[in-house]
Design a protein around this motif. Structure first.
Motif, PDB file in Angstrom:
ATOM      1  N   ILE A  15       0.601  -1.072   0.042  1.00  0.00           N
ATOM      2  CA  ILE A  15      -0.002   0.010   0.083  1.00  0.00           C
ATOM      3  C   ILE A  15       0.948   1.115  -0.072  1.00  0.00           C
ATOM      4  CG2 ILE A  15      -1.795   1.390   1.217  1.00  0.00           C
ATOM      5  CD1 ILE A  15      -2.862  -1.430   2.220  1.00  0.00           C
ATOM      6  N   SER A  16       1.874   1.196   0.772  1.00  0.00           N
ATOM      7  CA  SER A  16       2.793   2.361   0.652  1.00  0.00           C
ATOM      8  C   SER A  16       3.443   2.887  -0.436  1.00  0.00           C
ATOM      9  CB  SER A  16       4.058   2.112   1.762  1.00  0.00           C
ATOM     10  OG  SER A  16       3.369   2.217   3.020  1.00  0.00           O
ATOM     11  N   ILE A  17       4.062   1.307  -1.152  1.00  0.00           N
ATOM     12  CA  ILE A  17       4.514   1.832  -2.663  1.00  0.00           C
ATOM     13  C   ILE A  17       3.437   2.352  -3.613  1.00  0.00           C
ATOM     14  CG2 ILE A  17       5.364   0.405  -4.395  1.00  0.00           C
ATOM     15  CD1 ILE A  17       6.734  -1.438  -2.485  1.00  0.00           C
ATOM     16  N   LEU A  18       2.438   1.748  -3.660  1.00  0.00           N
ATOM     17  CA  LEU A  18       1.163   2.214  -4.434  1.00  0.00           C
ATOM     18  C   LEU A  18       0.862   3.892  -3.952  1.00  0.00           C
ATOM     19  CD1 LEU A  18      -1.376  -0.786  -4.269  1.00  0.00           C
ATOM     20  CD2 LEU A  18       0.191   0.121  -6.101  1.00  0.00           C
ATOM     21  N   MET A  19       0.907   4.160  -2.912  1.00  0.00           N
ATOM     22  CA  MET A  19       0.604   5.382  -2.391  1.00  0.00           C
ATOM     23  C   MET A  19       1.906   6.497  -2.929  1.00  0.00           C
ATOM     24  SD  MET A  19      -0.709   5.194   1.330  1.00  0.00           S
ATOM     25  CE  MET A  19      -0.727   7.041   1.540  1.00  0.00           C
ATOM     26  N   ILE A  20       2.985   5.998  -3.073  1.00  0.00           N
ATOM     27  CA  ILE A  20       4.219   6.867  -3.572  1.00  0.00           C
ATOM     28  C   ILE A  20       4.084   6.841  -5.009  1.00  0.00           C
ATOM     29  CG2 ILE A  20       6.665   6.654  -3.935  1.00  0.00           C
ATOM     30  CD1 ILE A  20       6.931   5.391  -0.983  1.00  0.00           C
ATOM     31  N   LEU A  21       3.656   5.765  -5.637  1.00  0.00           N
ATOM     32  CA  LEU A  21       3.690   5.887  -7.150  1.00  0.00           C
ATOM     33  C   LEU A  21       2.480   6.759  -7.485  1.00  0.00           C
ATOM     34  CD1 LEU A  21       4.231   2.107  -8.020  1.00  0.00           C
ATOM     35  CD2 LEU A  21       5.871   3.925  -8.391  1.00  0.00           C
ATOM     36  N   VAL A  22       1.395   6.573  -6.886  1.00  0.00           N
ATOM     37  CA  VAL A  22       0.207   7.637  -7.357  1.00  0.00           C
ATOM     38  C   VAL A  22       0.566   8.963  -6.982  1.00  0.00           C
ATOM     39  CG1 VAL A  22      -2.134   8.137  -6.817  1.00  0.00           C
ATOM     40  CG2 VAL A  22      -1.479   5.638  -7.026  1.00  0.00           C
ATOM     41  N   GLY A  23       1.376   9.194  -6.002  1.00  0.00           N
ATOM     42  CA  GLY A  23       1.697  10.580  -5.387  1.00  0.00           C
ATOM     43  C   GLY A  23       2.780  11.105  -6.570  1.00  0.00           C
ATOM     44  N   LEU A  24       3.436  10.327  -7.015  1.00  0.00           N
ATOM     45  CA  LEU A  24       4.543  11.065  -8.124  1.00  0.00           C
ATOM     46  C   LEU A  24       3.687  11.258  -9.486  1.00  0.00           C
ATOM     47  CD1 LEU A  24       7.453   8.394  -7.427  1.00  0.00           C
ATOM     48  CD2 LEU A  24       7.432  10.754  -6.838  1.00  0.00           C
ATOM     49  N   ILE A  25       2.799  10.492  -9.759  1.00  0.00           N
ATOM     50  CA  ILE A  25       1.921  10.738 -11.089  1.00  0.00           C
ATOM     51  C   ILE A  25       1.198  12.119 -10.860  1.00  0.00           C
ATOM     52  CG2 ILE A  25       0.410   9.904 -12.393  1.00  0.00           C
ATOM     53  CD1 ILE A  25       1.083   7.109 -11.717  1.00  0.00           C
ATOM     54  N   VAL A  26       0.469  12.146  -9.677  1.00  0.00           N
ATOM     55  CA  VAL A  26      -0.415  13.523  -9.454  1.00  0.00           C
ATOM     56  C   VAL A  26       0.573  14.564  -9.404  1.00  0.00           C
ATOM     57  CG1 VAL A  26      -2.015  14.123  -7.888  1.00  0.00           C
ATOM     58  CG2 VAL A  26      -2.251  11.901  -8.522  1.00  0.00           C
ATOM     59  N   MET A  27       1.690  14.475  -8.809  1.00  0.00           N
ATOM     60  CA  MET A  27       2.474  15.619  -8.362  1.00  0.00           C
ATOM     61  C   MET A  27       2.861  16.500  -9.543  1.00  0.00           C
ATOM     62  SD  MET A  27       5.957  15.912  -6.110  1.00  0.00           S
ATOM     63  CE  MET A  27       6.787  15.098  -7.418  1.00  0.00           C
ATOM     64  N   ARG A  28       2.902  15.763 -10.742  1.00  0.00           N
ATOM     65  CA  ARG A  28       3.437  16.249 -12.059  1.00  0.00           C
ATOM     66  C   ARG A  28       2.391  17.200 -12.671  1.00  0.00           C
ATOM     67  NH1 ARG A  28       7.567  14.204 -14.726  1.00  0.00           N
ATOM     68  NH2 ARG A  28       6.795  14.714 -16.936  1.00  0.00           N
TER      69      ARG A  28
END
Length: 346
Positions: A15-28
């Motif tokens: 779940i932590s890894i998924l949150m990081i990946l989603v956060g990186l995508i949204v941050m752009r």
């Protein structure tokens, strides 16, 4: 809930890894800034009364415009700046949240109502109404390191080849040129000569205006034409006067004996500039300064980056010994602040 993740660490890591990946995508896609508008939108009305003092501009130009613009819908206050070089800047501020396009249209309608009260010289020069911020976003300086070109050349090169390209960039509200003026034919009248000949300055102005025109000459063989006319020819005549010699041939008066008084007889004619009230310099050398103003609501960083790219492209076609530099960049502080925020987040 916490006991569930403590006993199942692999689920917690996934779940932590998924949150990081989603956060990186949204941050752009996150906006650089997202705050409510707190600065009142502003419309700038500018014009020039050539040869007039600040008092003359205030009495004959500013007052009629202020009387008509005052009370325009959603206006909160306005301020006019009159200078001794004949320039007028009327800044009209509107309520926060007002539609800037509607405010610009309403202001333009009010200015149109004041046109009848303005001097003819101001009407000929034109009244410009634009929406832009007061302080420039960038200052682009054109200069000649070996001083091959003077202020007149640099300013006119910028006006012809640079200003229009920068004005077409999305997010640019206005482009102003400091440090020079447009080319103009200067007619230096000899007062003692015109006094002897009985010629007045209005006579000279009228003669130049009447003889420096574009006159359509029509066509030869245009329909309806006699039978057998196979071709139509468009007559091309000389247009406006181009150089000192042609201006010198302007006829001011024809005497009873058939002799003529021409402009070269009563004046010295040379190619100069329209105004001489401002000279641009960079480190003591001649320069032309182009001020680029941001359009309210646009992204300053994106606009500044596009301006720099455009100037790099234009510099490839510059003549020898002509370079440009960004002498003022108000986005540097914003970029540095963003870098510090990125470091903090990291």
């Amino acid at each position: 809930m916490s006991k569930f993740f403590v006993n199942r660490p692999i689920v917690a890591m996934v779940i932590s890894i998924l949150m990081i990946l989603v956060g990186l995508i949204v941050m752009r896609g996150l906006p650089i800034s997202q705050f409510p508008d707190i600065v009142p939108p502003m419309i700038n009305v500018t014009t020039t009364y050539v040869g007039a003092s600040a008092v003359d501009v205030e009495q004959s130009v500013a007052t009629p415009l202020e009387l008509q613009v005052n009370g325009v819908e959603n206006m909160i206050y306005m301020k006019s700046i009159n200078a001794n070089d004949g320039t007028l800047t009327l800044q009209v501020s509107f309520d926060v949240g007002s539609d800037l396009d509607i405010s610009n249209m309403l202001t333009q309608n009010r200015v149109s109502q004041a046109q009848a009260s303005l001097p003819s010289a101001v009407k000929n020069y034109g009244v410009i109404i634009k929406k832009s911020l007061v302080f420039p976003l960038l200052l682009v300086t054109l200069k000649s390191p070996e001083e091959t070109y003077d202020n007149n050349f640099l300013s006119n090169y910028a006006a012809i080849n640079i200003n229009d390209r920068l004005s077409r960039i999305s997010g640019v509200g206005d482009v102003k040129l400091f440090g020079g003026s447009d080319y103009a034919m200067r007619i230096w009248i000899k007062p003692d000569v015109i006094a002897k000949l009985g010629i007045t300055v209005p006579d000279i102005v009228r003669a130049v205006q009447e003889q420096n025109v574009i006159s359509p000459a029509g066509q030869i063989g245009a329909p309806p034409a006699p039978a057998g006319t196979d071709f139509t020819y468009t007559v091309r005549t000389q247009g406006r006067l181009l150089n000192e010699e042609e201006f010198g041939k302007v006829v001011l008066r024809t005497n009873p004996d058939g002799s003529q008084v021409r402009l070269r007889d009563v004046a010295r004619i040379e190619l100069g500039t329209l105004l001489y009230n401002m000279i641009g310099r960079n480190n003591g050398k001649p320069a032309a300064v182009v001020a680029v103003y941001q359009l309210p609501g646009s992204n300053a960083l994106a606009v500044a980056e596009e301006i720099k790219k455009t100037m790099e492209g234009l510099s490839e076609s510059f003549p020898p010994d002509l370079v440009h530099e960004i002498s003022l960049d108000t986005t540097l502080a914003v970029e540095e602040s963003i870098n510090e925020i990125v470091k903090t987040l990291f």
